[in-house]
Design a protein around this motif. Structure first.
Motif, short mmCIF file in Angstrom:
data_model
loop_
_atom_site.label_atom_id
_atom_site.label_comp_id
_atom_site.label_asym_id
_atom_site.label_seq_id
_atom_site.Cartn_x
_atom_site.Cartn_y
_atom_site.Cartn_z
N ALA A 607 0.87 -1.28 -0.09
CA ALA A 607 -0.14 -0.02 0.04
C ALA A 607 0.82 1.15 0.04
CB ALA A 607 -1.03 -0.03 1.15
N SER A 611 0.81 0.55 5.30
CA SER A 611 0.08 0.04 6.48
C SER A 611 -0.31 -1.38 6.12
CB SER A 611 -0.94 0.90 6.73
OG SER A 611 -2.15 1.08 5.67
N SER A 612 -0.54 -1.82 4.94
CA SER A 612 -0.79 -3.21 4.55
C SER A 612 0.02 -3.68 3.42
CB SER A 612 -2.55 -3.05 4.48
OG SER A 612 -2.65 -2.13 3.31
N VAL A 624 -3.61 -11.34 1.88
CA VAL A 624 -3.64 -10.09 2.33
C VAL A 624 -3.25 -9.83 3.86
CG1 VAL A 624 -5.38 -9.23 0.73
CG2 VAL A 624 -6.06 -9.74 2.68
N ALA A 626 -3.86 -7.09 6.48
CA ALA A 626 -4.34 -5.96 6.65
C ALA A 626 -5.45 -6.11 7.94
CB ALA A 626 -5.31 -5.56 5.37
N SER A 627 -5.67 -5.10 8.67
CA SER A 627 -6.35 -5.16 9.76
C SER A 627 -7.94 -5.52 9.43
CB SER A 627 -6.26 -3.96 10.64
OG SER A 627 -6.82 -2.64 9.81
N ARG A 628 -8.33 -5.38 8.36
CA ARG A 628 -9.73 -5.64 7.87
C ARG A 628 -9.64 -5.41 6.55
NH1 ARG A 628 -12.02 -0.73 6.35
NH2 ARG A 628 -10.80 1.24 6.77
N ASN A 630 -10.08 -3.97 3.62
CA ASN A 630 -10.54 -2.56 3.05
C ASN A 630 -10.38 -2.35 1.65
OD1 ASN A 630 -7.71 -2.78 2.68
ND2 ASN A 630 -6.89 -1.48 4.36
N GLU A 632 -8.32 -1.25 -0.29
CA GLU A 632 -6.99 -1.55 -1.10
C GLU A 632 -6.98 -3.25 -1.13
OE1 GLU A 632 -4.45 0.24 1.72
OE2 GLU A 632 -4.11 2.11 0.36
N ALA A 633 -7.07 -3.72 -0.02
CA ALA A 633 -7.12 -5.49 -0.04
C ALA A 633 -7.98 -5.79 -1.06
CB ALA A 633 -7.35 -5.88 1.28
N ARG A 651 -7.92 -13.52 4.04
CA ARG A 651 -6.91 -12.78 5.14
C ARG A 651 -5.82 -13.70 5.77
NH1 ARG A 651 -10.33 -9.38 8.23
NH2 ARG A 651 -8.34 -9.35 9.61
N ARG A 686 4.39 -2.43 12.51
CA ARG A 686 3.29 -1.31 13.01
C ARG A 686 3.99 -0.78 13.97
NH1 ARG A 686 -0.85 -5.98 11.86
NH2 ARG A 686 -1.45 -5.45 9.55
#
Length: 761
Positions: A607, A611-612, A624, A626-628, A630, A632-633, A651, A686
């Motif tokens: 990204a 962040s991801s 992916v 990623a925290s969620r 999103n 981008e994912a 995920r 992070r």
């Protein structure tokens, strides 16, 4: 000079050349007075091939003499615009202006002198395209927000667009807290939650919001939101912390007041439609087709139409404009023909054409005037004006004029999917029907008794379905490839669905929609809307059934840009080359096939803010981190042809990814066949506390902080690097000597281009 009927023209006895017909309906020159080599010999084939290419310039000149010069000039103009947007630097407007001013008299003098002015005109058109794009960029230039900030924005509402969770306001800025007047962007887009107390167009508002520069592409080569916002004059996007409040900043500009009145008129039409058809798919589709407002459409209906190959129905384009204006033309002409004194003494055909032109203009205004609608309006206007003047207008020349009319005012439209797909469809349709007409003209009609009424009826029905099938095939093929590149989706059942559904649209939906608009001033639109709604319900049912049989939602993943470009060149050659030379299009077609076959999706995405990321695991699946899930994912997985219902399964789990509060570490692989030989360790950091250890142990480090140097055994993508590159994609492969090769591609938003000067923070 003879008309082209499969021959390369321009050869005559006066030039000392004879003519001889060879297989494939090509006229090839042969030196006069010499004995032709025996057929089938190597020398014979070489001579024929040399003569074939020797006649190519004259064949093009013959086409140009028949009025095709404007077509090639418009293509050169498009190439000038494309060249501008492909440059890594901003060209000098004065230098380009001098070039255009120098080429203009050269082109004029070659034309007046009786010499071929083709090359000089094409050079002038190319330079003019470059000039128009540069001038447009200068004209729309406006300040942009340099970094994210929380501010109070005050201005006039320019547009209101419904979203999933609320509304999106576009505000013509009057002032922004903390910014001097010379640093103010012209417009900002701000999302607000909820639908209560939504301001109207031309109202003055003030609201507290978090704004930031428009984001760039999520994937290198992907859709560039910042590019589009630059040319729309939007210098910041964001979200509001509360509800907009009224502001006292004077009276809105006249343009906004007129836009507000038009918006209220369109809203009134939409409410009348929804009152009769409800808020379901039929009502939302009717509003989208008649006034261009798609905000009421739910995602399930839109996805079903896309998977079925009916998404083009949502774009108010040539079909809708032709049906709208055509219904007015046919209806008024038939009504006037009922009065013999009028029909015999006055040009009722021209009266009907004038009324249809007024109706098309009205439809353009109420439908939102998208690029596809503008193209359709120019085309319809040319046809109707041709009718008024007694001339045929539906030709490649009218397409060229329509393209020039749009691109002179908005050169950036050339890179928009809507423009590309709209013009690709109309070009191939005209070429296909010209070929059908040419073949019919060379066919001898059978001699005998004329066919009976029943036979004529059956022939008309068969001809209608054949025309519909031909339209679906050629237009679907032309737009499908461009759509696959931009949206990573195709419609494998599109041909069958269009054959079933388009008669509904042509014979039921649009005619009764036009009738409902005409009856609204009398309050009698109910029955017409009811019939239109039944047709739309059936169309939705067909698309949903087709979607059930479409594998993987029709997703095909990312495509080769070079391959698609080669295919576009091949398509243009097939449609626009002189008839005897169209088979040369096989060369770029083969190049496109090779490029697409050699293309493979990236193995790792990063990204723009660090962040991801996403990477390919040992089984070849893209996962992916990623925290969620999103935007981008979801975009990364879509580019890898992963349907939305399966994306949540991509995920990263504990078996793939070792995570704690400081970050995550995992193994990324390249091509599946060589996966065991080239995994690399990737660390997503992070928290700054993990930087030192991960820089020492990982092959690649990704973080939204500034990392120390050296960091990572292979590469580091931290804030300073990503500020220069933007989003990054990488491909991993093993070289013949067993070492690992990494091919990286970055967005690389050049600070020399106005829409790329704002870097991610």
């Amino acid at each position: 000079m003879r008309a082209a009927t499969g021959q390369a023209e321009g050869l005559s006895e006066k030039e000392g050349l004879g003519e001889r017909r060879f297989p494939g309906r090509w006229w090839l020159p042969e030196p006069k007075g010499s004995e032709p080599p025996a057929h089938g010999t190597r020398q014979s084939r070489l001579d024929r091939l040399a003569a074939y290419f020797h006649a190519l310039p004259r064949a093009f000149q013959a086409d140009i003499d028949r009025g095709r010069l404007i077509v090639w000039a418009s293509l050169a103009y498009c190439c000038g615009i494309a060249l501008y947007f492909r440059l890594d630097f901003e060209p000098s407007l004065p230098a380009i202006s001098v070039a255009v001013l120098a080429l203009a008299p050269v082109s004029y003098m070659t034309h007046r002198g009786g010499r071929s002015a083709t090359m000089s005109l094409l050079a002038l058109s190319l330079a003019s395209g470059l000039f128009a794009a540069t001038l447009r960029t200068e004209h729309v230039a406006a300040p942009m927000i340099e970094r994210p900030r929380s501010v109070t924005v005050t201005g006039f509402v320019e547009s209101v667009q419904p979203t999933k969770s609320g509304q999106r306001l576009q505000i013509l800025v009057s002032r922004i807290e903390g910014l001097r007047q010379e640093n103010l962007p012209d417009r900002v887009r701000i999302s607000i939650r909820g639908t209560e107390s939504v301001p109207k167009v031309a109202e003055a508002v003030s609201l507290r919001a978090r704004v930031a520069p428009p984001p760039g592409p999520v994937i290198p080569g992907g859709y560039d939101y910042a590019f589009r916002m630059y040319f729309e004059g939007v210098g910041a996007t964001g979200y509001a912390f509360g509800r907009p409040q009224p502001a006292s900043i004077g009276v809105a500009p006249l343009r906004l007041r007129l836009m507000g009145a038009l918006e209220r008129f369109r809203h009134g039409i939409a409410e009348r439609i929804r009152a009769r058809l409800g808020d379901g798919p039929a009502g939302a589709l009717a509003v989208a087709l008649l006034i261009g407002d798609r905000s009421g459409l739910d995602e399930q209906t839109v996805d079903a139409l896309r998977e079925a190959g009916l998404a083009h129905v949502l774009a108010i384009s040539g079909l809708h404009m032709a049906l709208f204006a055509g219904a007015v033309f046919a209806g008024l002409r038939a009504a006037l023909a009922l009065f013999p004194p009028l029909a015999l003494k006055y040009p009722i055909d021209k009266w009907a054409a004038g009324a249809a032109l007024a109706a098309a203009t009205f439809y353009l205004v109420i439908s939102g005037a998208s690029i596809a609608t503008q193209r359709a309006y120019v085309m319809i206007a040319l046809v109707l004006v041709g009718r008024l003047l007694g001339r045929r207008a539906l030709t490649f020349r009218s397409v060229a004029l329509a393209a020039l009319a749009i691109l002179i005012l908005t050169p950036e439209a050339l890179v928009e999917p809507g423009f590309q797909m709209s013009f690709a469809a109309v070009i191939v349709l005209i070429a296909a029907y010209e070929e059908v007409t040419r073949r019919r003209a060379g066919r001898e009609e059978p001699v005998g008794m004329p066919p009976g009424l029943a036979l004529r009826f059956l022939k008309a029905i068969f001809g209608g379905f054949a025309a519909l099938a031909l339209t679906s095939i050629v237009a679907g093929t032309a737009t499908g490839l461009i759509g696959a590149y931009h949206f990573q989706r195709v419609a494998p059942l599109g041909f069958l669905v269009n054959v079933l559904a388009m008669p509904l649209v042509t014979l039921v939906v649009m005619p009764f929609g036009v009738l409902s608009i005409a009856l609204m001033p009398l309050g009698l639109e109910g029955p017409a809307l009811a019939v239109m709604g039944e047709g739309l319900d059936l169309m939705v049912a067909i698309s949903q059934k087709a979607g059930d049989f479409t594998p993987g939602d029709g997703l095909v993943g990312a495509q080769s840009a070079a391959g698609v470009l080669a295919a576009v060149v091949a398509g243009l050659a097939l449609c626009l080359f002189p008839v005897g030379y169209r088979r040369l299009s096989v060369i770029p077609f083969l190049a496109a096939a090779v490029l697409m076959a050699a293309f493979r999706s990236p193995d790792l995405y990063i990204a723009a803010d660090g962040s991801s990321l996403a990477f390919r695991d040992g089984a070849g699946e893209l996962k992916v981190a990623a925290s969620r899930l999103n935007f981008e994912a979801s975009t990364w997985l879509r580019a890898d042809a992963v349907p939305e219902r399966q994306q949540i399964d991509r995920r990263l789990g504990r078996e793939d990814w070792n995570c704690d509060r400081l970050g995550c570490v995992g193994r990324a692989h390249g091509e599946v066949g060589a996966a065991a030989a080239m995994p690399i360790t990737v660390a997503l950091v992070r928290r700054p506390a993990a930087l030192e250890e991960d820089c020492r142990r990982a092959d690649m480090v990704v973080t939204h902080f500034d990392a120390p140097r050296p960091c990572g055994r292979l590469a580091v993508f931290d804030r300073s690097v990503l500020n220069e590159t933007g989003a990054v994609s990488l491909k991993l492969r093993q070289t013949p000597d067993g070492t690992l090769a990494i091919a990286a591609r970055a967005v690389a938003r050049s600070p020399d281009r106005p829409w790329g000067r704002i870097q991610p923070q």
